[in-house]
Motif scaffolding. Structure first.
Motif, PDB file in Angstrom:
ATOM      1  N   CYS A 123       4.268   7.129 -15.780  1.00 46.79           N
ATOM      2  CA  CYS A 123       3.137   6.553 -16.505  1.00 46.79           C
ATOM      3  C   CYS A 123       3.186   5.040 -16.557  1.00 46.79           C
ATOM      4  CB  CYS A 123       3.088   7.115 -17.921  1.00 46.79           C
ATOM      5  SG  CYS A 123       2.719   8.882 -17.949  1.00 46.79           S
ATOM      6  N   ALA A 124       4.290   4.434 -16.133  1.00 42.23           N
ATOM      7  CA  ALA A 124       4.386   2.981 -16.135  1.00 42.23           C
ATOM      8  C   ALA A 124       3.347   2.407 -15.183  1.00 42.23           C
ATOM      9  CB  ALA A 124       5.788   2.558 -15.712  1.00 42.23           C
ATOM     10  N   ALA A 125       2.817   1.253 -15.551  1.00 35.84           N
ATOM     11  CA  ALA A 125       1.783   0.628 -14.733  1.00 35.84           C
ATOM     12  C   ALA A 125       2.344   0.302 -13.355  1.00 35.84           C
ATOM     13  CB  ALA A 125       1.275  -0.632 -15.412  1.00 35.84           C
ATOM     14  N   PRO A 126       1.749   0.853 -12.309  1.00 27.15           N
ATOM     15  CA  PRO A 126       2.253   0.592 -10.961  1.00 27.15           C
ATOM     16  C   PRO A 126       1.919  -0.827 -10.506  1.00 27.15           C
ATOM     17  CG  PRO A 126       0.297   1.969 -10.865  1.00 27.15           C
ATOM     18  CD  PRO A 126       0.639   1.785 -12.312  1.00 27.15           C
ATOM     19  N   LEU A 127       2.743  -1.346  -9.621  1.00 22.53           N
ATOM     20  CA  LEU A 127       2.508  -2.648  -9.016  1.00 22.53           C
ATOM     21  C   LEU A 127       2.155  -2.446  -7.554  1.00 22.53           C
ATOM     22  CD1 LEU A 127       5.516  -4.654 -10.498  1.00 22.53           C
ATOM     23  CD2 LEU A 127       3.182  -4.502 -11.357  1.00 22.53           C
ATOM     24  N   PHE A 128       1.285  -3.313  -7.066  1.00 26.92           N
ATOM     25  CA  PHE A 128       0.808  -3.209  -5.694  1.00 26.92           C
ATOM     26  C   PHE A 128       1.098  -4.508  -4.953  1.00 26.92           C
ATOM     27  CE2 PHE A 128      -1.858  -0.661  -8.472  1.00 26.92           C
ATOM     28  CZ  PHE A 128      -1.754   0.572  -7.864  1.00 26.92           C
ATOM     29  N   PRO A 129       1.514  -4.410  -3.676  1.00 25.40           N
ATOM     30  CA  PRO A 129       1.758  -5.632  -2.912  1.00 25.40           C
ATOM     31  C   PRO A 129       0.442  -6.371  -2.658  1.00 25.40           C
ATOM     32  CG  PRO A 129       2.274  -3.670  -1.592  1.00 25.40           C
ATOM     33  CD  PRO A 129       1.823  -3.208  -2.927  1.00 25.40           C
ATOM     34  N   ARG A 164       7.279 -10.361   3.539  1.00 31.40           N
ATOM     35  CA  ARG A 164       6.635  -9.054   3.657  1.00 31.40           C
ATOM     36  C   ARG A 164       7.041  -8.221   2.453  1.00 31.40           C
ATOM     37  NH1 ARG A 164       2.689  -5.974   4.889  1.00 31.40           N
ATOM     38  NH2 ARG A 164       3.162  -4.025   5.914  1.00 31.40           N
ATOM     39  N   ALA A 165       6.155  -7.326   2.011  1.00 29.15           N
ATOM     40  CA  ALA A 165       6.461  -6.441   0.884  1.00 29.15           C
ATOM     41  C   ALA A 165       5.798  -5.089   1.107  1.00 29.15           C
ATOM     42  CB  ALA A 165       5.973  -7.055  -0.428  1.00 29.15           C
ATOM     43  N   GLU A 166       6.494  -4.054   0.736  1.00 27.84           N
ATOM     44  CA  GLU A 166       5.985  -2.688   0.828  1.00 27.84           C
ATOM     45  C   GLU A 166       5.722  -2.167  -0.585  1.00 27.84           C
ATOM     46  OE1 GLU A 166       5.232  -1.258   3.671  1.00 27.84           O
ATOM     47  OE2 GLU A 166       6.016  -2.940   4.838  1.00 27.84           O
ATOM     48  N   PRO A 167       4.901  -1.128  -0.741  1.00 21.84           N
ATOM     49  CA  PRO A 167       4.622  -0.570  -2.078  1.00 21.84           C
ATOM     50  C   PRO A 167       5.879  -0.001  -2.745  1.00 21.84           C
ATOM     51  CG  PRO A 167       3.062   0.266  -0.457  1.00 21.84           C
ATOM     52  CD  PRO A 167       4.125  -0.455   0.297  1.00 21.84           C
ATOM     53  N   PHE A 168       5.843   0.023  -4.070  1.00 20.47           N
ATOM     54  CA  PHE A 168       6.944   0.606  -4.839  1.00 20.47           C
ATOM     55  C   PHE A 168       6.965   2.117  -4.650  1.00 20.47           C
ATOM     56  CE2 PHE A 168       6.960  -3.402  -7.076  1.00 20.47           C
ATOM     57  CZ  PHE A 168       8.291  -3.555  -7.422  1.00 20.47           C
ATOM     58  N   ALA A 169       8.160   2.652  -4.551  1.00 12.11           N
ATOM     59  CA  ALA A 169       8.383   4.104  -4.484  1.00 12.11           C
ATOM     60  C   ALA A 169       9.701   4.372  -5.198  1.00 12.11           C
ATOM     61  CB  ALA A 169       8.448   4.581  -3.037  1.00 12.11           C
ATOM     62  N   SER A 170       9.672   5.254  -6.162  1.00 15.55           N
ATOM     63  CA  SER A 170      10.863   5.590  -6.946  1.00 15.55           C
ATOM     64  C   SER A 170      11.468   4.356  -7.614  1.00 15.55           C
ATOM     65  CB  SER A 170      11.907   6.282  -6.088  1.00 15.55           C
ATOM     66  OG  SER A 170      11.398   7.471  -5.561  1.00 15.55           O
ATOM     67  N   TYR A 197      15.682  -4.650  -1.369  1.00  9.50           N
ATOM     68  CA  TYR A 197      14.886  -3.879  -2.321  1.00  9.50           C
ATOM     69  C   TYR A 197      14.693  -4.660  -3.610  1.00  9.50           C
ATOM     70  CZ  TYR A 197      15.455   0.055   0.789  1.00  9.50           C
ATOM     71  OH  TYR A 197      15.414   0.882   1.874  1.00  9.50           O
ATOM     72  N   LEU A 198      13.522  -4.496  -4.180  1.00  6.38           N
ATOM     73  CA  LEU A 198      13.161  -5.103  -5.457  1.00  6.38           C
ATOM     74  C   LEU A 198      12.999  -4.002  -6.478  1.00  6.38           C
ATOM     75  CD1 LEU A 198      12.284  -7.827  -6.773  1.00  6.38           C
ATOM     76  CD2 LEU A 198       9.960  -7.210  -6.169  1.00  6.38           C
ATOM     77  N   ASN A 199      13.648  -4.141  -7.613  1.00  5.74           N
ATOM     78  CA  ASN A 199      13.557  -3.185  -8.688  1.00  5.74           C
ATOM     79  C   ASN A 199      12.268  -3.434  -9.462  1.00  5.74           C
ATOM     80  OD1 ASN A 199      13.901  -1.768 -11.152  1.00  5.74           O
ATOM     81  ND2 ASN A 199      16.115  -1.849 -10.883  1.00  5.74           N
ATOM     82  N   ALA A 200      11.591  -2.383  -9.885  1.00  6.56           N
ATOM     83  CA  ALA A 200      10.321  -2.508 -10.607  1.00  6.56           C
ATOM     84  C   ALA A 200      10.487  -3.270 -11.913  1.00  6.56           C
ATOM     85  CB  ALA A 200       9.719  -1.137 -10.881  1.00  6.56           C
ATOM     86  N   SER A 201      11.673  -3.301 -12.480  1.00  5.83           N
ATOM     87  CA  SER A 201      11.874  -4.031 -13.736  1.00  5.83           C
ATOM     88  C   SER A 201      12.111  -5.502 -13.511  1.00  5.83           C
ATOM     89  CB  SER A 201      13.052  -3.415 -14.505  1.00  5.83           C
ATOM     90  OG  SER A 201      14.243  -3.585 -13.766  1.00  5.83           O
ATOM     91  N   ALA A 202      11.951  -5.976 -12.285  1.00  6.57           N
ATOM     92  CA  ALA A 202      12.193  -7.380 -11.963  1.00  6.57           C
ATOM     93  C   ALA A 202      11.076  -8.305 -12.456  1.00  6.57           C
ATOM     94  CB  ALA A 202      12.357  -7.549 -10.462  1.00  6.57           C
TER      95      ALA A 202
END
Length: 77
Positions: free
Chosen positions: A23-29, A53-59, A71-76
Motif C-alpha cells: 500500500c506504500a505509495a509507489p515511485l516511478f522512474p 538510467r533507472a528501472e521501476p521499483f520491484a520488491s 540497487y536503490l532502496n525505496a526508503s532512500a
C-alpha cells in the motif's frame, strides 16, 4: 497449542507487513534532461534526477546506473 498460536501470529504479522508495503505509495522512474530520478503518483519528484538510467521499483528495490549498476532502496527518499 502454544506453537500453533506462535505460528499463526507469525504468519499474520508477515501478511500485515506485506500488505503495508504493497500500500506504500509507489515511485516511478522519470527522466529530466539526461538524468533519471523518481516521482510519486502525483508527479512530484522525490528522488532527484542523478542517475544515468533507472528501472521501476520491484520488491522495494530499483536498479539504477551511476557509473555502475546497483540497487536503490525505496526508503532512500
Amino acid at each position: 497449542m502454544k506453537i500453533n498460536r506462535f505460528f499463526i501470529l507469525s504468519v499474520f504479522a508477515a501478511l500485515a507487513l506485506s500488505l503495508a508495503n504493497a500500500c506504500a505509495a509507489p515511485l516511478f522512474p522519470v527522466v529530466i534532461g539526461d538524468r533519471w530520478g523518481f516521482a510519486d503518483q502525483s508527479g512530484k519528484v522525490v528522488i532527484n534526477p542523478q542517475f544515468e538510467r533507472a528501472e521501476p521499483f520491484a520488491s522495494g528495490l530499483a536498479e539504477v546506473r551511476l557509473d555502475k549498476w546497483g540497487y536503490l532502496n525505496a526508503s532512500a527518499r
